[in-house]
Design a protein around this motif. Structure first.
Motif, mmCIF file in Angstrom:
data_model
loop_
_atom_site.group_PDB
_atom_site.id
_atom_site.type_symbol
_atom_site.label_atom_id
_atom_site.label_comp_id
_atom_site.label_asym_id
_atom_site.label_seq_id
_atom_site.Cartn_x
_atom_site.Cartn_y
_atom_site.Cartn_z
ATOM 1 N N THR A 291 0.849 -1.191 0.000
ATOM 2 C CA THR A 291 0.000 0.000 0.000
ATOM 3 C C THR A 291 0.883 1.239 0.000
ATOM 4 O OG1 THR A 291 -1.727 -1.165 1.221
ATOM 5 C CG2 THR A 291 -1.815 1.240 1.205
ATOM 6 N N PRO A 292 0.897 2.008 -1.081
ATOM 7 C CA PRO A 292 1.754 3.193 -1.137
ATOM 8 C C PRO A 292 1.137 4.359 -0.384
ATOM 9 C CG PRO A 292 0.480 3.042 -3.140
ATOM 10 C CD PRO A 292 0.125 1.827 -2.331
ATOM 11 N N TRP A 293 1.943 5.369 -0.142
ATOM 12 C CA TRP A 293 1.470 6.634 0.429
ATOM 13 C C TRP A 293 1.116 7.530 -0.728
ATOM 14 C CZ3 TRP A 293 1.875 11.744 2.328
ATOM 15 C CH2 TRP A 293 1.365 11.947 3.617
ATOM 16 N N ARG A 294 -0.168 7.870 -0.887
ATOM 17 C CA ARG A 294 -0.669 8.532 -2.088
ATOM 18 C C ARG A 294 -0.819 10.038 -1.887
ATOM 19 N NH1 ARG A 294 -3.706 3.779 -1.597
ATOM 20 N NH2 ARG A 294 -3.384 2.285 -3.300
ATOM 21 N N ILE A 295 -0.247 10.796 -2.826
ATOM 22 C CA ILE A 295 -0.308 12.254 -2.781
ATOM 23 C C ILE A 295 -0.925 12.760 -4.084
ATOM 24 C CG2 ILE A 295 1.002 14.404 -2.535
ATOM 25 C CD1 ILE A 295 3.263 12.729 -1.284
ATOM 26 N N ALA A 296 -1.997 13.514 -4.002
ATOM 27 C CA ALA A 296 -2.609 14.147 -5.172
ATOM 28 C C ALA A 296 -2.209 15.614 -5.185
ATOM 29 C CB ALA A 296 -4.123 14.013 -5.136
ATOM 30 N N ALA B 21 -11.699 13.837 -4.216
ATOM 31 C CA ALA B 21 -10.349 13.390 -3.864
ATOM 32 C C ALA B 21 -10.296 12.917 -2.418
ATOM 33 C CB ALA B 21 -9.353 14.524 -4.100
ATOM 34 N N ALA B 22 -10.911 13.680 -1.534
ATOM 35 C CA ALA B 22 -10.900 13.304 -0.120
ATOM 36 C C ALA B 22 -11.669 12.017 0.129
ATOM 37 C CB ALA B 22 -11.482 14.441 0.716
ATOM 38 N N SER B 23 -12.718 11.771 -0.663
ATOM 39 C CA SER B 23 -13.519 10.554 -0.467
ATOM 40 C C SER B 23 -12.739 9.284 -0.807
ATOM 41 C CB SER B 23 -14.785 10.625 -1.331
ATOM 42 O OG SER B 23 -14.481 10.414 -2.708
ATOM 43 N N LEU B 24 -11.616 9.428 -1.512
ATOM 44 C CA LEU B 24 -10.824 8.269 -1.903
ATOM 45 C C LEU B 24 -9.827 7.853 -0.828
ATOM 46 C CD1 LEU B 24 -10.075 9.221 -5.632
ATOM 47 C CD2 LEU B 24 -11.854 7.693 -4.753
ATOM 48 N N ASP B 25 -9.830 8.566 0.316
ATOM 49 C CA ASP B 25 -8.922 8.255 1.435
ATOM 50 C C ASP B 25 -7.466 8.309 1.006
ATOM 51 O OD1 ASP B 25 -11.009 7.870 3.271
ATOM 52 O OD2 ASP B 25 -11.287 5.796 2.617
ATOM 53 N N LEU B 26 -7.131 9.315 0.233
ATOM 54 C CA LEU B 26 -5.731 9.533 -0.108
ATOM 55 C C LEU B 26 -4.987 10.018 1.127
ATOM 56 C CD1 LEU B 26 -6.304 11.427 -3.486
ATOM 57 C CD2 LEU B 26 -5.978 8.959 -3.142
ATOM 58 N N ASP B 27 -3.680 9.948 1.084
ATOM 59 C CA ASP B 27 -2.902 10.354 2.254
ATOM 60 C C ASP B 27 -2.661 11.858 2.293
ATOM 61 O OD1 ASP B 27 -2.147 7.672 3.517
ATOM 62 O OD2 ASP B 27 -1.607 7.376 1.425
ATOM 63 N N ALA B 28 -2.537 12.479 1.113
ATOM 64 C CA ALA B 28 -2.323 13.925 1.079
ATOM 65 C C ALA B 28 -2.925 14.503 -0.194
ATOM 66 C CB ALA B 28 -0.833 14.251 1.158
ATOM 67 N N ILE B 29 -3.518 15.670 -0.047
ATOM 68 C CA ILE B 29 -4.069 16.420 -1.182
ATOM 69 C C ILE B 29 -3.445 17.802 -1.146
ATOM 70 C CG2 ILE B 29 -6.142 17.377 -2.260
ATOM 71 C CD1 ILE B 29 -7.712 15.115 -0.758
ATOM 72 N N ILE B 30 -2.738 18.156 -2.201
ATOM 73 C CA ILE B 30 -2.074 19.457 -2.271
ATOM 74 C C ILE B 30 -2.719 20.259 -3.400
ATOM 75 C CG2 ILE B 30 0.109 20.664 -2.612
ATOM 76 C CD1 ILE B 30 1.535 18.096 -1.695
ATOM 77 N N ALA B 31 -3.412 21.326 -3.049
ATOM 78 C CA ALA B 31 -4.040 22.217 -4.035
ATOM 79 C C ALA B 31 -3.056 23.329 -4.352
ATOM 80 C CB ALA B 31 -5.341 22.786 -3.482
ATOM 81 N N VAL B 32 -2.676 23.434 -5.635
ATOM 82 C CA VAL B 32 -1.614 24.355 -6.038
ATOM 83 C C VAL B 32 -2.196 25.597 -6.698
ATOM 84 C CG1 VAL B 32 0.527 24.615 -7.347
ATOM 85 C CG2 VAL B 32 -0.081 22.383 -6.376
ATOM 86 N N GLY B 33 -2.014 26.730 -6.078
ATOM 87 C CA GLY B 33 -2.446 28.002 -6.639
ATOM 88 C C GLY B 33 -1.261 28.791 -7.164
#
Length: 508
Positions: free
Chosen positions: A380-385, A408-420
């Motif tokens: 199981t990898p550590w997933r970052i979007a 994205a959050a509903s997929l239980d990812l480990d990190a979500i980074i929103a880039v502005g």
């Protein structure tokens, strides 16, 4: 390009020929990039926002150019010039003439036009690979699908070309109709009607109307290849001048009784391997059923593969050969679910680069690919979007970004980074909306400048950063802290994520 005299070029575009009589060397290619000029080239000088092609006309004769198409005479050019009112329009006229010249020659020649809100370029790449086994095939590089890109590709068609795969995009009504007048398709493919360019069109119904122009632009005996699972595409069958072929997933068709007829290519028993390469059984109208294991990642590419398979089958390719071709094709245009390993600053992670462009449909497909990813050991990898803004979505753009963030959050990812962007308030606000949507489902970790503040109670870290440099630093830090990381890059071109991908892979 079918060889022609400079005088014929001038006549085709309705231009005034100066500086030559057209009896010199024949024109064998046409292009708008002066760096690509070679023996026999016609250079089309296009005035862009930053560069004016007219500034590069002088001296091209020394590199083999036989003429330049210009909107005003360039002094001391040293080569024949064809003066026209609009060089972009002239480019289209020359491309149309080139296609007509090829059609008038002996030997089979077919144009396959394809459009859709998502999947055009991937389908084009798959289709070019399949048709290339049947005969000489011309297809655009990347996403050359507008009033400049399509004519430039059409001008690569020559007397030996068997197939021309023409990708056709649209930002407004009438644009695809104009492209079909340059290259009228023998076969027209419609992949999906989504919400890309919703801000330009105003509604999904108007997007469907724009996409339908590729069907009405068919030659009189042309064949329409339609997505049976898209309710906005199914009615286009009534616009087809002749035969209709369908593609889709078994049991999800919107075509009703039509889905059961003998004109459908479909897939069933669909799953994916640990690297998200789709596996399915391919069924063709002749009754064949053959297993396929796609060579490119992304389970969502099943539909793109079915569209390409339908066209290949239509042109006589056996189902077994189609399956083998889809399995063997492992490379597509850059920044589309491209997998690589990145090593930087003592960090190592797997990169899924899907950063070419983005809309809500493709964003969700990319996120699904990230969720499905498994390393070779099936751990199981550590997933970052890492997600950037999506442009041209109209008045609902903030809500659409929140919905993608929530997905994205509903997929239980480990990190979500929103880039502005610190320099672009609009992009920064879109990234904020992405982060807000994700925070509504999971916890939050807000990043401002180069610092990180707080964290939520949920395992998912949600960060809003203000540039790709901050995203780079945060991903590198997280990859050092967590082994076996996989990172998805997805956003519109303006978000800068494709440049970040280039930076990572070039330095790798």
């Amino acid at each position: 390009m079918v060889p022609m005299s400079v005088a014929e070029v001038a006549q085709a575009v309705g231009g005034r020929l100066i500086g030559g009589d057209g009896l010199g060397k024949p024109a064998t290619s046409a292009l708008s990039d002066s760096r690509q000029v070679c023996e026999g080239s016609v250079f089309v000088a296009i005035k862009g926002e930053r560069v004016d092609g007219h500034d590069f006309v002088a001296g091209l004769a020394d590199r083999g150019a036989v003429a330049a198409i210009v909107d005003h005479e360039v002094p001391d050019a040293g080569l024949p010039q064809v003066v026209v009112e609009n060089t972009v329009a002239a480019l289209g006229q020359l491309a149309k003439h080139n296609i007509a010249r090829r059609r008038a020659m002996d030997g089979d020649f077919d144009i396959i036009g394809l459009t859709g809100s998502v999947g055009k370029t991937t389908t084009k790449d798959l289709l070019a690979a399949l048709l290339g086994t049947l005969g000489s095939t011309v297809a655009p590089v990347g996403s050359f699908n507008n009033e400049i890109g399509l004519p430039l590709t059409a001008l690569k068609v020559n007397e030996a070309t068997r197939f021309f795969v023409a990708e056709m995009g649209a930002n407004h009504l009438g644009e695809i109709a104009g492209l079909t007048r340059i290259a009228p398709p023998d076969t027209a493919v419609v992949l999906k009607v989504g919400v890309a360019h919703l801000g330009e069109f105003g509604s999904r119904e108007r997007i469907a109307q724009a996409k339908s122009e590729i069907v009405t632009g068919l030659v009189p005996t042309g064949t329409a290849v339609l997505n049976a699972d898209d309710e906005h595409i199914v009615p286009m069958a009534a616009l087809a001048p002749a035969d209709v072929l369908w593609f889709g997933l078994e049991g999800t068709s919107e075509t009703g009784e039509q889905a059961a007829n003998a004109n459908k290519v479909y897939a069933d028993h669909i799953d994916a391997d640990s690297a998200d390469h789709a596996r399915f059984t391919l069924h063709t109208p002749d009754g064949a059923a053959v297993p396929v294991h796609l060579g490119i990642p992304g389970r969502h590419n099943t539909m793109n593969a079915l569209a390409a398979a339908t066209v290949a089958w239509h042109y006589g390719m056996k189902t077994e050969a189609i399956a083998a071709g889809l399995s063997a094709q492992r490379t597509i245009s850059p920044h589309r679910m491209a997998i690589s390993t990145v090593e930087r600053d003592s960090a190592c992670f797997t990169l899924i680069d899907d950063s070419f462009n983005a809309n809500p449909d493709s964003m969700k497909a990319g996120l699904d690919g990230l969720k499905a990813w498994r390393p070779a050991d099936n751990g199981t990898p550590w997933r970052i979007a890492v997600l950037g803004g999506m442009l041209e979505l109209g008045g609902d753009e903030s809500e659409l970004h929140r919905q993608v963030g929530a997905y994205a959050a509903s997929l239980d990812l480990d990190a979500i980074i929103a880039v502005g962007s610190a320099a672009d308030q609009h992009l920064d606000e879109l990234a904020q909306a992405l982060a807000e949507g994700a925070e509504g489902t999971g916890g939050s970790e807000r990043t401002a400048g180069s610092g990180t503040q707080g964290s939520g109670s949920c395992d998912t870290l949600v960060s809003w950063v203000h540039g790709t440099d901050q995203a780079d630093a945060l991903v590198t830090r997280l990859a050092k802290e967590h082994g076996d990381c996989v990172v998805l890059l997805k956003g519109s071109h303006a978000s800068g994520l494709s440049a970040l991908a280039q930076c990572w892979t070039t330095k790798n």
